[in-house]
Write a protein that holds these residues in place. Structure first.
Motif, short mmCIF file in Angstrom:
data_model
loop_
_atom_site.label_atom_id
_atom_site.label_comp_id
_atom_site.label_asym_id
_atom_site.label_seq_id
_atom_site.Cartn_x
_atom_site.Cartn_y
_atom_site.Cartn_z
N SER A 1 79.56 -13.22 -43.35
CA SER A 1 80.08 -14.27 -44.47
C SER A 1 79.96 -15.49 -44.98
CB SER A 1 80.90 -13.09 -45.67
OG SER A 1 80.63 -12.47 -46.02
N ALA A 2 79.97 -16.15 -43.83
CA ALA A 2 79.93 -17.61 -43.54
C ALA A 2 78.99 -18.15 -42.87
CB ALA A 2 81.42 -18.08 -43.01
N THR A 3 77.96 -16.98 -42.56
CA THR A 3 77.05 -17.76 -42.32
C THR A 3 76.11 -18.64 -42.82
OG1 THR A 3 76.38 -15.75 -41.29
CG2 THR A 3 74.03 -16.62 -41.10
N PRO A 4 75.89 -20.17 -42.34
CA PRO A 4 75.31 -21.62 -42.77
C PRO A 4 73.92 -20.54 -44.06
CG PRO A 4 75.72 -21.85 -40.80
CD PRO A 4 75.74 -19.94 -40.62
N GLY A 5 73.31 -21.19 -45.17
CA GLY A 5 72.67 -20.83 -45.66
C GLY A 5 71.03 -21.59 -44.45
N GLY A 6 71.93 -22.64 -44.68
CA GLY A 6 70.15 -23.25 -43.59
C GLY A 6 70.00 -22.20 -42.77
N VAL A 7 70.80 -21.17 -41.62
CA VAL A 7 70.28 -20.75 -40.77
C VAL A 7 69.48 -18.83 -41.12
CG1 VAL A 7 71.71 -18.75 -39.21
CG2 VAL A 7 71.92 -20.67 -39.29
N LEU A 8 69.99 -19.14 -42.52
CA LEU A 8 69.69 -17.77 -43.33
C LEU A 8 68.09 -18.21 -43.53
CD1 LEU A 8 72.54 -16.38 -46.12
CD2 LEU A 8 71.59 -15.58 -44.14
N GLY A 9 68.18 -19.67 -44.36
CA GLY A 9 66.73 -19.71 -45.10
C GLY A 9 65.60 -19.56 -43.47
N GLY A 10 65.95 -19.70 -42.38
CA GLY A 10 65.39 -19.87 -41.11
C GLY A 10 64.80 -18.55 -40.83
N ILE A 11 65.59 -16.93 -41.38
CA ILE A 11 65.75 -16.10 -40.79
C ILE A 11 64.69 -15.30 -41.99
CG2 ILE A 11 66.83 -13.88 -41.17
CD1 ILE A 11 68.95 -15.58 -39.09
N THR A 12 65.06 -16.02 -43.22
CA THR A 12 64.63 -14.75 -44.20
C THR A 12 62.93 -15.21 -44.23
OG1 THR A 12 65.08 -16.61 -45.84
CG2 THR A 12 66.20 -14.93 -45.90
N VAL A 13 62.75 -16.87 -44.26
CA VAL A 13 61.29 -17.19 -43.99
C VAL A 13 60.44 -16.49 -43.36
CG1 VAL A 13 61.00 -19.23 -42.09
CG2 VAL A 13 59.66 -19.27 -44.54
N VAL A 14 61.14 -16.04 -41.98
CA VAL A 14 60.13 -14.79 -41.09
C VAL A 14 60.50 -13.49 -42.20
CG1 VAL A 14 59.81 -14.17 -39.06
CG2 VAL A 14 60.09 -16.44 -39.76
N LEU A 15 61.70 -12.87 -42.11
CA LEU A 15 61.67 -11.68 -42.70
C LEU A 15 60.87 -11.24 -43.61
CD1 LEU A 15 65.51 -10.76 -42.29
CD2 LEU A 15 63.43 -10.43 -40.72
N TYR A 16 61.04 -11.75 -45.25
CA TYR A 16 59.81 -11.92 -45.75
C TYR A 16 58.54 -11.59 -46.17
CZ TYR A 16 64.10 -12.48 -48.30
OH TYR A 16 65.89 -12.87 -49.21
N GLY A 17 58.32 -12.75 -45.45
CA GLY A 17 57.05 -12.82 -44.61
C GLY A 17 56.00 -11.20 -43.55
N MET A 18 57.49 -10.73 -43.28
CA MET A 18 56.82 -9.30 -42.35
C MET A 18 56.88 -8.65 -42.87
SD MET A 18 59.76 -10.28 -39.17
CE MET A 18 59.20 -8.43 -39.03
N ILE A 19 58.34 -8.36 -44.38
CA ILE A 19 58.12 -7.27 -44.97
C ILE A 19 56.41 -7.07 -45.82
CG2 ILE A 19 58.65 -6.65 -47.46
CD1 ILE A 19 61.46 -7.79 -46.67
N GLY A 20 56.25 -7.98 -46.12
CA GLY A 20 54.36 -8.09 -47.19
C GLY A 20 54.50 -7.91 -46.57
N LEU A 21 53.61 -8.22 -44.75
CA LEU A 21 52.81 -7.96 -44.01
C LEU A 21 52.24 -6.32 -43.50
CD1 LEU A 21 52.07 -11.14 -41.70
CD2 LEU A 21 50.45 -10.35 -43.54
N LEU A 22 53.39 -5.88 -43.74
CA LEU A 22 54.00 -4.34 -43.35
C LEU A 22 52.63 -3.85 -44.32
CD1 LEU A 22 57.81 -4.17 -42.13
CD2 LEU A 22 55.59 -3.59 -40.96
N GLY A 23 52.69 -4.37 -45.49
CA GLY A 23 52.10 -3.36 -46.49
C GLY A 23 50.67 -3.89 -45.82
N ALA A 24 50.00 -4.62 -45.28
CA ALA A 24 48.76 -4.97 -44.92
C ALA A 24 49.00 -3.86 -43.63
CB ALA A 24 48.73 -5.98 -44.55
N LYS A 25 49.43 -3.80 -43.09
CA LYS A 25 49.78 -3.15 -41.84
C LYS A 25 49.13 -1.41 -41.92
CE LYS A 25 51.71 -2.69 -37.24
NZ LYS A 25 52.52 -0.35 -37.27
N ILE A 26 50.49 -0.97 -43.45
CA ILE A 26 49.88 0.32 -43.60
C ILE A 26 48.20 0.01 -44.20
CG2 ILE A 26 50.67 1.64 -45.87
CD1 ILE A 26 52.93 0.67 -45.26
N TRP A 27 47.85 -0.43 -44.84
CA TRP A 27 46.31 -0.25 -45.22
C TRP A 27 45.22 -0.31 -44.18
CZ3 TRP A 27 46.49 -5.30 -48.53
CH2 TRP A 27 47.11 -5.33 -50.02
N LYS A 28 45.83 -1.32 -42.95
CA LYS A 28 45.02 -0.96 -41.81
C LYS A 28 45.00 0.27 -41.14
CE LYS A 28 44.01 -3.66 -37.01
NZ LYS A 28 44.98 -2.30 -36.29
#
Length: 484
Positions: free
Chosen positions: A360-387
């Motif tokens: 729970s003590a994970t710094p917010g900046g660390v989550l910022g770097g991880i989520t910017v990739v994870l959220y983008g990956m979720i979105g692009l998985l939609g494109a992968k389903i289409w392809k």
């Protein structure tokens, strides 16, 4: 549940052989494989609860329990670990933005879990093809995409501002590690990036001192250290996760409460869970050579009930994990005994409040770097389903409704019905995608011009990732797109 039979001598796997779901290696090797599955799921399973404002220790504990429950529901035929689902992150972010409490968050998730369970029961009796008739790949891809991209403002407004340079460095590290590392290490790149960011933040605190930035704990710009272990020092080594006390900023075990508005916000996540569970069953069937279609409904119902059980005590929603499919593909061990061990190990980890406090003590900046990739990956998985399912966007029957739904969902557009009820973002975008797609199909069936040049997508490719599919990627042995 099967009584697992010993594979060969329990030590070696001959070339071309696999350890089937009803088999096992020696218990020593099975325990080792089960522990490896825990490590594989670990990063995403506790990162997403933090993002959703829920207790990560409780999430890990319930993921273990839900995995055991899932194995019982599918009669031990589908090897799978149920970790925290990302499908509801967008809806939960919208609930939080409207002042919703953790109890209202878990209440909305609980209802969604029961809806998924009901769909699974219906599919068990009606057959899996009904899913792909109502939710063809063009629709599921769009819903997955708008869930991911709708989260961009969460990164920009909540996590990134807490420590922009740490966020940037962690983002780069995660991307590089996911490409440069190989095998099992590549599959736990999220976990490794989190450890790296945690250590980097601690070193920067020692070297440069405090920072002045947005503090998610107070909701204000304050001067503070990146890593705050006050709660870690006070936490005990063994015990249950804490009980919620939101007045003092403690989120843990709690009973859900229910709001119709918030339930509607997270219901689109059910569509994503249907897509990823179906993809998981297909992927495992291809790798093991078993016909698992009769168990599709059981898998959906098992995940739905597991999500309802977890959220009933304040835990996170669950889903089958692609990371663990990768472990199976690498080891050629599909034994459900290893997953039973993984569930027990996860539950044991959940009985350490100190472990939960560290997470729970994970710094917010660390989550910022991880989520910017994870959220983008979720979105692009939609494109992968289409392809991978050959979706044709030269066809206006696909293009028009999907275009409208995506802009509404990603732009967080709202449709206000009264002072107390409105639809917006993911919920409204999903309704537009599904409703307008089927409306366009009905209207298009009456249009001779469209009929002449539009073989219906569902008839051509009714089930995503089917082994004999002619769509690009249809004959791949890789797991289907997952939202973990």
């Amino acid at each position: 549940m099967p009584i697992w039979t010993l594979h060969g001598d329990g030590k070696n796997i001959r070339p071309g052989e696999v350890v089937a779901p009803g088999e096992r290696l020696s218990w020593g090797r099975t325990i080792g494989l089960g522990s490896q599955h825990v490590v594989s799921m670990f990063g995403a399973t506790f990162v997403f609860p933090i993002i959703m404002g829920l207790n990560p220790q409780l999430a890990v504990m319930m993921s273990g329990f839900c995995t055991l429950f899932f194995l019982l529901v599918v009669k031990g035929r589908i090897p799978s670990y149920l970790g925290t689902s990302a499908a509801f992150v967008g809806g939960i972010a919208a609930i939080r933005a409207q002042g919703g409490t953790s109890a209202e968050v878990t209440g909305a998730i609980l209802v969604s879990g029961l809806v998924l369970a009901a769909i699974g029961i219906a599919i068990h009796f009606l057959g899996g093809r009904v899913v792909f008739k109502v939710l063809p790949p063009v629709v599921t891809g769009a819903v997955v995409m708008l869930i991911g991209f709708n989260l961009a403002p969460v990164v920009a407004g909540l996590y990134w501002p807490q420590d922009q340079w740490v966020a940037m460095i962690v983002m780069v590290a995660l991307i590089v590690m996911s490409i440069a590392l190989r095998g099992f290490m590549a599959r736990i790149a999220i976990f490794l990036a989190l450890i790296f960011g945690y250590a980097l933040s601690w070193i920067l605190d020692r070297v440069s001192g405090t920072i002045t930035s947005y503090d998610a704990g107070t909701g204000e710009i304050t001067e503070h250290f990146r890593v705050n272990w006050d709660s870690v020092h006070s936490a005990s080594w063994f015990g249950l996760p804490p009980f919620s006390d939101e007045a003092n900023g403690i989120v843990g075990i709690h009973a859900p409460s229910f709001s119709l508005t918030f339930i509607i916000l997270v219901l689109p996540g059910v569509i994503a869970l249907i897509a990823e569970n179906a993809g998981h069953v297909k992927a495992v069937a291809e790798m093991t050579g078993d016909d698992l279609d009769p168990y599709m409904g059981r898998a959906l119902a098992g995940d739905g009930f597991a999500t309802a059980i977890a959220s009933s005590v304040g835990g996170s929603p669950t889903t089958t994990y692609a990371e663990n499919i990768g472990v199976m593909a690498a080891t050629r061990v599909y034994s459900t005994a290893a997953y039973a061990v993984a569930g027990i190990v996860a539950m044991m980890l959940g009985f350490s409040p100190k472990f939960g406090a560290v997470i729970s003590a994970t710094p917010g900046g660390v989550l910022g770097g991880i989520t910017v990739v994870l959220y983008g990956m979720i979105g692009l998985l939609g494109a992968k389903i289409w392809k991978e399912n050959g979706v044709d966007f030269g066809n206006p029957l696909n293009l028009m409704p999907i275009a409208a739904g995506l802009i509404i969902g990603i732009g967080d557009t709202a449709l206000k019905f009264s002072d107390t009820f409105s639809l917006s973002g993911i919920a409204l975008g999903t309704i537009v995608v599904i409703g307008m797609y089927h409306l366009c199909q009905f209207i298009g069936s009456k249009n001779p011009e469209l009929n002449a040049k539009n073989p219906e997508l569902n008839a051509k490719n009714p089930e995503p990732n089917k082994p004999d599919s002619k769509a690009p990627g249809g004959d791949r042995e890789e797991p289907a797109p997952q939202l973990t």
